[in-house]
Design a protein around this motif. Structure first.
Motif, PDB file in Angstrom:
ATOM      1  N   ILE A   8       1.337  -1.290  -0.197  1.00  0.00           N
ATOM      2  CA  ILE A   8      -0.579   0.575  -0.121  1.00  0.00           C
ATOM      3  C   ILE A   8       0.929   1.344   0.388  1.00  0.00           C
ATOM      4  N   ASP A   9       0.645   2.212  -1.092  1.00  0.00           N
ATOM      5  CA  ASP A   9       1.198   3.502  -0.947  1.00  0.00           C
ATOM      6  C   ASP A   9       0.236   4.757  -0.251  1.00  0.00           C
ATOM      7  N   LEU A  10       0.316   5.069   0.643  1.00  0.00           N
ATOM      8  CA  LEU A  10      -0.510   5.970   0.781  1.00  0.00           C
ATOM      9  C   LEU A  10       0.445   7.331   0.719  1.00  0.00           C
ATOM     10  N   GLY A  11      -0.256   8.522  -0.434  1.00  0.00           N
ATOM     11  CA  GLY A  11       0.666   9.152  -1.034  1.00  0.00           C
ATOM     12  C   GLY A  11      -0.746  10.677  -0.513  1.00  0.00           C
ATOM     13  N   SER A  12       0.090  11.782  -1.396  1.00  0.00           N
ATOM     14  CA  SER A  12      -0.279  12.892  -0.243  1.00  0.00           C
ATOM     15  C   SER A  12      -1.779  13.338  -0.796  1.00  0.00           C
ATOM     16  N   ASN A  13      -1.979  12.388  -2.050  1.00  0.00           N
ATOM     17  CA  ASN A  13      -3.690  13.279  -2.971  1.00  0.00           C
ATOM     18  C   ASN A  13      -4.061  11.420  -2.778  1.00  0.00           C
ATOM     19  N   SER A  14      -2.952  10.397  -3.216  1.00  0.00           N
ATOM     20  CA  SER A  14      -3.859   8.899  -3.310  1.00  0.00           C
ATOM     21  C   SER A  14      -3.405   8.126  -2.685  1.00  0.00           C
ATOM     22  N   PHE A  15      -4.473   6.937  -3.095  1.00  0.00           N
ATOM     23  CA  PHE A  15      -4.107   6.182  -2.220  1.00  0.00           C
ATOM     24  C   PHE A  15      -4.230   4.523  -2.607  1.00  0.00           C
ATOM     25  N   ARG A  16      -2.874   3.998  -2.557  1.00  0.00           N
ATOM     26  CA  ARG A  16      -2.622   2.634  -4.035  1.00  0.00           C
ATOM     27  C   ARG A  16      -2.602   1.408  -3.446  1.00  0.00           C
ATOM     28  N   VAL A  17      -2.874   0.635  -3.673  1.00  0.00           N
ATOM     29  CA  VAL A  17      -3.204  -0.814  -3.460  1.00  0.00           C
ATOM     30  C   VAL A  17      -2.630  -2.107  -4.119  1.00  0.00           C
ATOM     31  N   LEU A  18      -2.132  -2.979  -4.698  1.00  0.00           N
ATOM     32  CA  LEU A  18      -1.337  -3.892  -5.194  1.00  0.00           C
ATOM     33  C   LEU A  18      -1.062  -4.988  -4.934  1.00  0.00           C
ATOM     34  N   LYS A  19      -1.928  -5.898  -6.142  1.00  0.00           N
ATOM     35  CA  LYS A  19      -1.278  -7.056  -4.767  1.00  0.00           C
ATOM     36  C   LYS A  19      -0.711  -7.557  -6.005  1.00  0.00           C
ATOM     37  N   TYR A  20       0.696  -8.509  -5.584  1.00  0.00           N
ATOM     38  CA  TYR A  20       1.813  -9.484  -6.672  1.00  0.00           C
ATOM     39  C   TYR A  20       1.872 -10.075  -6.405  1.00  0.00           C
ATOM     40  N   ASP A  21       2.625 -11.267  -7.676  1.00  0.00           N
ATOM     41  CA  ASP A  21       3.357 -12.344  -7.275  1.00  0.00           C
ATOM     42  C   ASP A  21       4.515 -11.793  -7.454  1.00  0.00           C
ATOM     43  N   CYS A  22       5.387 -12.201  -6.050  1.00  0.00           N
ATOM     44  CA  CYS A  22       6.605 -12.413  -6.207  1.00  0.00           C
ATOM     45  C   CYS A  22       7.609 -13.004  -7.016  1.00  0.00           C
ATOM     46  N   LYS A  23       6.846 -14.475  -7.136  1.00  0.00           N
ATOM     47  CA  LYS A  23       7.554 -15.718  -8.055  1.00  0.00           C
ATOM     48  C   LYS A  23       7.509 -15.109  -9.080  1.00  0.00           C
ATOM     49  N   ASN A  24       5.906 -14.596 -10.120  1.00  0.00           N
ATOM     50  CA  ASN A  24       6.863 -14.504 -11.720  1.00  0.00           C
ATOM     51  C   ASN A  24       6.442 -13.265 -11.646  1.00  0.00           C
ATOM     52  N   LYS A  26       4.370 -10.296 -11.295  1.00  0.00           N
ATOM     53  CA  LYS A  26       2.730  -9.880 -11.993  1.00  0.00           C
ATOM     54  C   LYS A  26       2.158  -9.722 -11.018  1.00  0.00           C
ATOM     55  N   ILE A  27       1.915  -8.465 -11.694  1.00  0.00           N
ATOM     56  CA  ILE A  27       0.588  -7.932 -10.762  1.00  0.00           C
ATOM     57  C   ILE A  27      -0.455  -8.778 -11.069  1.00  0.00           C
ATOM     58  N   ILE A  28      -0.868  -9.198 -10.059  1.00  0.00           N
ATOM     59  CA  ILE A  28      -2.447  -9.800 -10.094  1.00  0.00           C
ATOM     60  C   ILE A  28      -3.926  -9.012 -10.149  1.00  0.00           C
ATOM     61  N   SER A  29      -3.651  -7.762  -8.909  1.00  0.00           N
ATOM     62  CA  SER A  29      -4.653  -7.266  -9.321  1.00  0.00           C
ATOM     63  C   SER A  29      -4.485  -6.196  -8.473  1.00  0.00           C
ATOM     64  N   GLU A  30      -5.078  -4.364  -8.503  1.00  0.00           N
ATOM     65  CA  GLU A  30      -4.680  -3.133  -7.900  1.00  0.00           C
ATOM     66  C   GLU A  30      -6.456  -2.240  -7.418  1.00  0.00           C
ATOM     67  N   TYR A  31      -5.865  -1.593  -7.063  1.00  0.00           N
ATOM     68  CA  TYR A  31      -7.131  -0.694  -5.996  1.00  0.00           C
ATOM     69  C   TYR A  31      -6.726   1.200  -6.660  1.00  0.00           C
ATOM     70  N   ASN A  32      -6.978   1.906  -7.241  1.00  0.00           N
ATOM     71  CA  ASN A  32      -6.388   3.079  -6.925  1.00  0.00           C
ATOM     72  C   ASN A  32      -7.744   3.591  -6.406  1.00  0.00           C
ATOM     73  N   GLU A  33      -6.994   4.936  -4.765  1.00  0.00           N
ATOM     74  CA  GLU A  33      -8.694   6.277  -5.148  1.00  0.00           C
ATOM     75  C   GLU A  33      -7.725   7.160  -4.685  1.00  0.00           C
ATOM     76  N   VAL A  34      -8.086   7.918  -5.064  1.00  0.00           N
ATOM     77  CA  VAL A  34      -8.351   9.449  -4.541  1.00  0.00           C
ATOM     78  C   VAL A  34      -8.704  10.096  -3.047  1.00  0.00           C
ATOM     79  N   VAL A  35      -7.363   9.883  -2.061  1.00  0.00           N
ATOM     80  CA  VAL A  35      -7.964  10.359  -0.674  1.00  0.00           C
ATOM     81  C   VAL A  35      -7.766  11.591  -0.028  1.00  0.00           C
ATOM     82  N   GLY A  36      -6.955  12.855  -0.709  1.00  0.00           N
ATOM     83  CA  GLY A  36      -6.803  14.116   0.029  1.00  0.00           C
ATOM     84  C   GLY A  36      -6.177  14.252   0.818  1.00  0.00           C
TER      85      GLY A  36
END
Length: 306
Positions: A8-24, A26-36
């Motif tokens: 999870i990256d909680l930035g000054s404006n954006s909130f970004r989540v990533l589910k990631y496959d370490c073995k390959n 690869k990005i499995i899924s993601e979620y983005n939202e502006v939280v201000g």
């Protein structure tokens, strides 16, 4: 060791989540939202209760969408938390309410992790990753990283799209301040004694990806990172975007850039344009990969190795 991780990256404006496959890798899924999160921060020095409620709602929604345990997520937060005087109490509150454990990372670590993600992305897109200048325009800070083969120099500048927008309501004041920022950036670049002619210009974060998406005919709702990645953006594309924003209703701009970005996108373009001018570049390669991907790759490289 679990090969699937969530960052999870909680930035000054954006909130970004990533589910990631370490073995390959690869990005499995993601979620983005502006939280201000940085709303009002310039005036008060505090992260507001309203902002933190938006963050909590975003975290809970992301858990539903991505299906993860917040206690297991690797969570980082950046400029807004670095600058807020109530950051410790906010992070404690988040830990109690939604069971997340955030680390505040400094500008150097933010730059290192973002660079890691971008180097992976350039290789994935089959773009030369030996010599490039990387620009990461955030809500509260802007990172410039010069990569030369296996070494890099980085500097985190204490301004971003949210903080500059809040600080300068007057357009002329903003332009004057950007001229001062330009001198500051030039001083840093000149101190490196590098000829940037052989360096490509790479940009990540919301402003460059939005310009690339608009160029490709996408809007906020049809945004596709796989198509945006590797897109070339030039100064004309930025001027086209500014003209579109000037001649569009707020509703139409929301469709293009998403709610929560409308007030900041123009300032983002001015920052991006300024770096083009400082580097004397005609074009820039745009990538969607950034800090959350870097956190994932870093974890995979250090913790998931057998």
């Amino acid at each position: 060791m679990n090969q699937e991780i969530v960052t999870i990256d909680l930035g000054s404006n954006s909130f970004r989540v990533l589910k990631y496959d370490c073995k390959n890798h690869k990005i499995i899924s993601e979620y983005n939202e502006v939280v201000g999160m940085a709303d009002g921060l310039v005036d008060t020095g505090l992260i507001s209760k309203e902002a933190i409620q938006r963050v909590i709602v975003a975290i809970l929604h992301s858990i539903e969408v991505i299906k993860y345990n917040p206690q297991d997520a690797i969570c980082v937060t950046t400029a807004a938390m670095r600058n807020a005087s109530n950051s410790e109490e906010i992070l404690k509150y988040l830990s109690q309410e939604v069971k997340t454990n955030f680390s505040i990372i400094d500008g150097k670590e933010e730059a290192r992790l973002t660079l890691l993600a971008v180097k992976y992305a350039l290789k994935r897109e089959k773009i030369n990753s030996d010599k490039f200048v990387l620009l990461d325009i955030g809500g509260g800070s802007t990172e410039i990283i010069i990569n030369t083969n296996n070494s890099y120099k980085a500097h985190s500048f204490d301004f971003g799209i949210v903080t500059l927008t809040q600080r300068f309501l007057n357009h002329d004041d903003l332009k004057n301040d950007l001229e001062n920022k330009k001198l500051e950036i030039k001083l840093f670049l000149n101190s490196l004694n590098i000829d940037f002619k052989d360096y490509s210009f790479v940009a990540t974060a919301g402003t460059p990806t939005t310009i690339a998406a608009i160029k490709l005919g996408q809007d906020f709702f049809s945004y596709d990172r796989n198509i945006v990645n590797g897109t070339i953006v030039n100064l004309e594309d930025m001027i086209n975007c500014l003209n579109i924003f000037k001649n569009s209703s707020k509703e139409d701009i929301v469709k293009l850039v998403g709610r929560g970005r409308v007030d900041f996108i123009e300032v983002g373009i001015y920052i991006y344009k300024m770096i083009f001018e400082v580097l004397e570049k005609d074009e820039s390669i745009v990538l969607d990969d950034g800090l959350r991907e870097g956190v994932a790759i870093n974890y995979c490289e250090t913790k998931c190795k057998n």
